[in-house]
Design an enzyme around this catalytic site. Structure first.
Site, PDB file in Angstrom:
ATOM      1  N   HIS A  17      -3.396 -17.242  -4.841  1.00  0.00           N
ATOM      2  CA  HIS A  17      -4.299 -16.421  -4.003  1.00  0.00           C
ATOM      3  C   HIS A  17      -5.425 -17.143  -3.438  1.00  0.00           C
ATOM      4  O   HIS A  17      -6.217 -16.870  -2.847  1.00  0.00           O
ATOM      5  CB  HIS A  17      -4.537 -14.996  -4.570  1.00  0.00           C
ATOM      6  CG  HIS A  17      -5.574 -15.551  -5.776  1.00  0.00           C
ATOM      7  ND1 HIS A  17      -5.126 -15.845  -6.875  1.00  0.00           N
ATOM      8  CD2 HIS A  17      -7.031 -15.370  -5.925  1.00  0.00           C
ATOM      9  CE1 HIS A  17      -5.990 -16.329  -7.881  1.00  0.00           C
ATOM     10  NE2 HIS A  17      -7.182 -15.765  -7.349  1.00  0.00           N
ATOM     11  N   ASP A  18      -5.620 -18.416  -4.095  1.00  0.00           N
ATOM     12  CA  ASP A  18      -6.648 -19.285  -3.418  1.00  0.00           C
ATOM     13  C   ASP A  18      -6.245 -20.632  -2.843  1.00  0.00           C
ATOM     14  O   ASP A  18      -7.108 -21.449  -2.551  1.00  0.00           O
ATOM     15  CB  ASP A  18      -7.419 -19.956  -4.946  1.00  0.00           C
ATOM     16  CG  ASP A  18      -8.130 -18.953  -5.798  1.00  0.00           C
ATOM     17  OD1 ASP A  18      -8.696 -17.922  -5.328  1.00  0.00           O
ATOM     18  OD2 ASP A  18      -8.236 -19.190  -6.954  1.00  0.00           O
ATOM     19  N   ASP A  34       0.759  -1.120   0.031  1.00  0.00           N
ATOM     20  CA  ASP A  34       0.038  -0.001  -0.095  1.00  0.00           C
ATOM     21  C   ASP A  34       0.816   1.133   0.026  1.00  0.00           C
ATOM     22  O   ASP A  34       1.997   1.505   0.721  1.00  0.00           O
ATOM     23  CB  ASP A  34      -0.821  -0.101   1.316  1.00  0.00           C
ATOM     24  CG  ASP A  34      -1.673   1.028   1.415  1.00  0.00           C
ATOM     25  OD1 ASP A  34      -2.103   1.755   0.352  1.00  0.00           O
ATOM     26  OD2 ASP A  34      -2.232   1.566   2.525  1.00  0.00           O
ATOM     27  N   ASP A  90      -4.754 -10.456 -15.352  1.00  0.00           N
ATOM     28  CA  ASP A  90      -6.000 -11.519 -15.279  1.00  0.00           C
ATOM     29  C   ASP A  90      -7.173 -11.117 -16.112  1.00  0.00           C
ATOM     30  O   ASP A  90      -7.667  -9.931 -16.208  1.00  0.00           O
ATOM     31  CB  ASP A  90      -6.201 -11.421 -13.641  1.00  0.00           C
ATOM     32  CG  ASP A  90      -6.387 -12.858 -13.117  1.00  0.00           C
ATOM     33  OD1 ASP A  90      -7.460 -13.537 -13.524  1.00  0.00           O
ATOM     34  OD2 ASP A  90      -6.019 -13.029 -12.195  1.00  0.00           O
ATOM     35  N   GLU A 124      -6.672 -20.931 -16.719  1.00  0.00           N
ATOM     36  CA  GLU A 124      -6.842 -21.605 -15.275  1.00  0.00           C
ATOM     37  C   GLU A 124      -8.130 -22.560 -15.534  1.00  0.00           C
ATOM     38  O   GLU A 124      -9.172 -21.875 -15.748  1.00  0.00           O
ATOM     39  CB  GLU A 124      -7.285 -20.484 -14.362  1.00  0.00           C
ATOM     40  CG  GLU A 124      -7.430 -21.204 -12.953  1.00  0.00           C
ATOM     41  CD  GLU A 124      -8.415 -20.645 -12.113  1.00  0.00           C
ATOM     42  OE1 GLU A 124      -8.181 -20.784 -10.623  1.00  0.00           O
ATOM     43  OE2 GLU A 124      -9.486 -19.956 -12.448  1.00  0.00           O
ATOM     44  N   ASP A 126      -8.965 -16.472 -16.089  1.00  0.00           N
ATOM     45  CA  ASP A 126      -9.680 -17.167 -14.913  1.00  0.00           C
ATOM     46  C   ASP A 126     -10.825 -18.098 -15.317  1.00  0.00           C
ATOM     47  O   ASP A 126     -11.682 -17.613 -16.267  1.00  0.00           O
ATOM     48  CB  ASP A 126     -10.386 -16.052 -14.104  1.00  0.00           C
ATOM     49  CG  ASP A 126     -10.899 -16.372 -13.005  1.00  0.00           C
ATOM     50  OD1 ASP A 126     -10.070 -16.722 -11.975  1.00  0.00           O
ATOM     51  OD2 ASP A 126     -12.315 -16.418 -12.722  1.00  0.00           O
ATOM     52  N   ASP A 156      -1.810  -1.226  -3.669  1.00  0.00           N
ATOM     53  CA  ASP A 156      -2.070  -0.611  -5.013  1.00  0.00           C
ATOM     54  C   ASP A 156      -0.797  -0.679  -5.976  1.00  0.00           C
ATOM     55  O   ASP A 156       0.136  -1.287  -5.675  1.00  0.00           O
ATOM     56  CB  ASP A 156      -2.350   0.922  -4.704  1.00  0.00           C
ATOM     57  CG  ASP A 156      -1.462   1.617  -3.715  1.00  0.00           C
ATOM     58  OD1 ASP A 156      -0.194   1.326  -3.758  1.00  0.00           O
ATOM     59  OD2 ASP A 156      -1.945   2.460  -2.842  1.00  0.00           O
ATOM     60  N   ASP A 188      -4.592   3.671   2.786  1.00  0.00           N
ATOM     61  CA  ASP A 188      -6.018   3.044   2.855  1.00  0.00           C
ATOM     62  C   ASP A 188      -5.990   1.581   3.487  1.00  0.00           C
ATOM     63  O   ASP A 188      -7.118   1.172   3.470  1.00  0.00           O
ATOM     64  CB  ASP A 188      -6.677   3.530   1.556  1.00  0.00           C
ATOM     65  CG  ASP A 188      -6.190   2.379   0.489  1.00  0.00           C
ATOM     66  OD1 ASP A 188      -5.121   1.692   0.501  1.00  0.00           O
ATOM     67  OD2 ASP A 188      -6.973   2.551  -0.470  1.00  0.00           O
TER      68      ASP A 188
HETATM   69  O1  TEU Z   1     -10.760 -19.522  -9.016  1.00  0.00           O
HETATM   70  C1  TEU Z   1     -11.380 -20.700  -9.603  1.00  0.00           C
HETATM   71  C2  TEU Z   1     -11.582 -21.786  -8.830  1.00  0.00           C
HETATM   72  O2  TEU Z   1     -12.488 -22.488  -9.069  1.00  0.00           O
HETATM   73  C3  TEU Z   1     -10.834 -21.946  -7.574  1.00  0.00           C
HETATM   74  O3  TEU Z   1      -9.621 -21.577  -7.294  1.00  0.00           O
HETATM   75  C4  TEU Z   1     -11.688 -21.502  -6.644  1.00  0.00           C
HETATM   76  O4  TEU Z   1     -11.425 -20.135  -5.899  1.00  0.00           O
HETATM   77  C5  TEU Z   1     -11.485 -22.548  -5.539  1.00  0.00           C
HETATM   78  O5  TEU Z   1     -11.678 -23.709  -5.951  1.00  0.00           O
HETATM   79  C6  TEU Z   1     -12.624 -22.385  -4.525  1.00  0.00           C
HETATM   80  O6  TEU Z   1     -12.310 -23.571  -3.814  1.00  0.00           O
HETATM   81  C7  TEU Z   1     -10.778 -18.439  -9.947  1.00  0.00           C
HETATM   82  C8  TEU Z   1     -10.161 -17.538  -9.224  1.00  0.00           C
HETATM   83  O7  TEU Z   1      -8.678 -17.669  -9.086  1.00  0.00           O
HETATM   84  C9  TEU Z   1     -10.530 -16.984  -7.696  1.00  0.00           C
HETATM   85  O8  TEU Z   1     -10.003 -16.087  -7.055  1.00  0.00           O
HETATM   86  C10 TEU Z   1     -12.105 -16.497  -8.110  1.00  0.00           C
HETATM   87  O9  TEU Z   1     -12.720 -16.579  -6.809  1.00  0.00           O
HETATM   88  C11 TEU Z   1     -12.694 -17.434  -8.936  1.00  0.00           C
HETATM   89  O10 TEU Z   1     -12.004 -17.957 -10.049  1.00  0.00           O
HETATM   90  C12 TEU Z   1     -14.050 -16.740  -9.494  1.00  0.00           C
HETATM   91  O11 TEU Z   1     -13.441 -15.773 -10.444  1.00  0.00           O
END
Ligand code: TEU
Length: 575
Positions: A342-343, A22, A99, A270, A207, A30, A26
């Protein structure tokens, strides 16, 4: 290798902008913050930056719900900031990948606002609208057009009172699915992609791109899925994962967006639930679809029936999975390699050990194993520091929509709150989203304000400043791995052979390329491990090999002596 295949020698670094740096106080990262940290990224040696979404968005799913594809959310900065980022990243040769979230938009996107306004709006057909199930009154339980469950819990259909019809949302109700059957939708998406390429970006991470083609019956109908135990909902995935027109759509996208341009852009799809057979088709260069896919097989191995039913990883499953992907994409196609994004919960806590005595070694071990596979490695912010899962105190600590919805629905269904909390601690996406740990100052140097997500309390010890100053840190190990990819062609191009597939704690494999052999030995345990000739055929040939890179403070006296806890060795010999 032709220039077109540059990505085979590249390492990608993923930034989750919200949690990176950041600059305006905030509490939310960013784009100027990314610019400020380019030197750090350059020191690490990465080639490409992939930015999670920074577009205008109501932030229902932290930016994966986009309301304007051609603008930057004010929280993250402005288009001028992005132009500056592109220019300043390009100067030392770092590419920028955006993305691309086009399976769905935000419900606040003007396209959807129009679409929902009336049944005869010209954009009505840009989304999936359906009446209530035959014989059911709209809004009553079970009246949804199909029984599909959304990824973030609950039904995948939402009733819209304006017109009395339902719209499809495979993710949150604020993420309506675009109807890719409609050529106008596809053209609008391609035009937007061209606009970003013209602005200077170097590619897209797409995505859930294997969900854009749905199985539609001749009469426009969608079908119910197999019932999911313990719920009234069903599994719709067979009707939208790698649907009938997916290859056609991606080839069309390639023609309309990338063909005829002088630069070779990076395209990563993805693809949840993609099989290696499908991945071979998607990544065969002759088919012009995508360069590589993100597959989920290896990150699903510690799931039971579903993501919230966690079980320990069996290393043999991991080797079987990775081994098959390596083998099946050996001649045609290409792999992407990742532990984190990030997931996903943090890899060191999940597949390594975040106990103080093993954290550094096991984080380095994971890096060594991943980067020595054949494919393009992805480093997720903080992975290069060995950042760990977050010690969440209670349910109130979770912010991610998936976690929040899971908690609510599981408790409503009568689950034990302690068990639900346990699953969240292990599996929540919030683990990956705690702020980047830059230094030992307040809020880990992430912000001068109040951070949007709690900083992991281990930041005084685990942070970038300390890691850069310490030659034995996880950071410098990652830097060396990235360097090795440039200095040793076998890393990017060597043939892959998995060894000892049935061993419970040894991960061993070879890479061979033009008279060079590399052997990777990794001990996935806190016990000493003796490698034998049963594990590595003709082990004696390796006794005089060079140790290219180890992960412990002192090198072994012989490269074939027993592996110490969480030790990983990369050996090299010439034939
Ligand atoms: O993620 C798709 C997806 O199916 C997974 O990684 C999901 O977040 C996870 O399996 C849930 O358990 C992508 C993005 O990376 C994710 O951050 C988004 O929330 C999702 O698509 C929707 O756009």
């Amino acid at each position: 290798m032709t220039d077109d295949q540059w990505f085979r020698e590249a390492v990608v670094y993923q930034i989750y902008p919200r949690s990176f740096q950041d600059t305006d106080g905030d509490g939310i990262g960013d784009v100027p913050g990314i610019i400020d940290r380019l030197d750090y990224l350059h020191t690490l040696g990465i080639d490409v930056l992939w930015l999670s979404p920074i577009y205008r968005s109501p932030q229902d799913d932290n930016g994966y719900d986009i309301s304007d594809y051609e603008d930057v959310d004010p929280t993250f900065g402005s288009l001028a900031d992005v132009d500056r980022l592109i220019e300043q990243a390009h100067a030392p040769g770092i590419r920028i990948v955006m993305d691309l979230v086009v399976n769905h938009t935000s419900d606040e996107h003007p396209w959807f606002v129009e679409s929902r306004s009336s049944r005869d709006n010209p954009k009505r057909d840009w989304y999936w609208w359906r009446p209530a199930r035959h014989g059911h009154e709209a809004g009553t339980p079970g009246a949804e057009p199909t029984n599909w469950q959304a990824s973030f819990s609950g039904p995948a259909w939402e009733l819209d009172e304006t017109t009395g019809e339902y719209y499809l949302h495979l993710f949150s109700r604020k993420q309506p699915d675009l109807n890719w059957e409609n050529p106008q939708v596809r053209e609008a998406v391609y035009a937007m992609m061209r606009w970003w390429l013209d602005r200077g970006v170097d590619g897209f991470r797409m995505d859930v791109i294997n969900m854009i083609s749905k199985h539609v019956g001749p009469d426009g109908s969608l079908q119910d899925g197999r019932p999911i135990a313990g719920t009234v909902l069903g599994d719709g995935t067979p009707f939208y994962i790698c649907g009938p027109r997916i290859h056609e759509f991606l080839q069309e996208m390639h023609r309309e967006v990338f063909d005829g341009r002088s630069q070779k852009y990076l395209t990563v799809g993805e693809m949840p639930m993609v099989t290696v057979e499908e991945a071979l088709l998607f990544t065969d260069p002759a088919r012009h679809e995508v360069d590589m896919v993100f597959q989920f097989e290896h990150v699903d191995l510690d799931h039971g029936e579903h993501k919230w039913d966690r079980k320990p990883l069996d290393l043999r499953d991991l080797k079987a999975s990775f081994g098959r992907w390596q083998e099946d994409l050996a001649d045609i196609g290409w792999n992407s390699l990742y532990w984190n994004n990030h997931d996903q919960p943090r890899a060191v806590s999940r597949f390594g050990s975040d106990a103080p005595e093993h954290r550094v070694a096991s984080a380095k071990l994971l890096g060594s194993v991943l980067h020595l596979h054949r494919g393009t490695p992805y480093v997720y912010q903080g992975e290069e520091l060995g950042m760990t899962n977050v010690p969440f105190a209670g349910p109130q600590d979770f912010q991610d929509i998936e976690s929040v919805n899971y908690y609510r629905t599981a408790i409503e269904a009568g689950a034990d709150p302690e068990w639900v909390l346990h699953n969240l601690r292990l599996g929540s996406r919030d683990n990956a989203r705690s702020p980047m740990q830059w230094d030992a100052s307040a809020n880990a140097g992430f912000t001068t304000g109040t951070p949007w997500a709690r900083v992991n309390p281990n930041y005084p010890e685990i942070n970038a400043e300390a890691a850069v100053a310490d030659d034995a840190s996880v950071f410098h190990h990652y830097r060396r791995l990235i360097e090795l990819r440039r200095s040793e062609p076998a890393v990017a191009h060597g043939h892959f052979t998995m060894l000892a597939p049935e061993h419970r704690t040894l991960y061993a494999f070879m890479r061979t390329f033009e008279g060079t052999e590399l052997l990777v030995l990794a001990n996935f345990s806190a016990d000493e491990l003796a490698v034998t000739g049963d594990d590595v055929p003709r082990l004696d040939r390796w006794s005089g090999a060079d140790l290219l890179l180890g992960n412990l403070a002192d090198d072994p006296s012989s490269v074939v002596e027993p592996l110490r806890p969480w030790e990983a060795r990369i050996l090299r010999r010439t034939t």
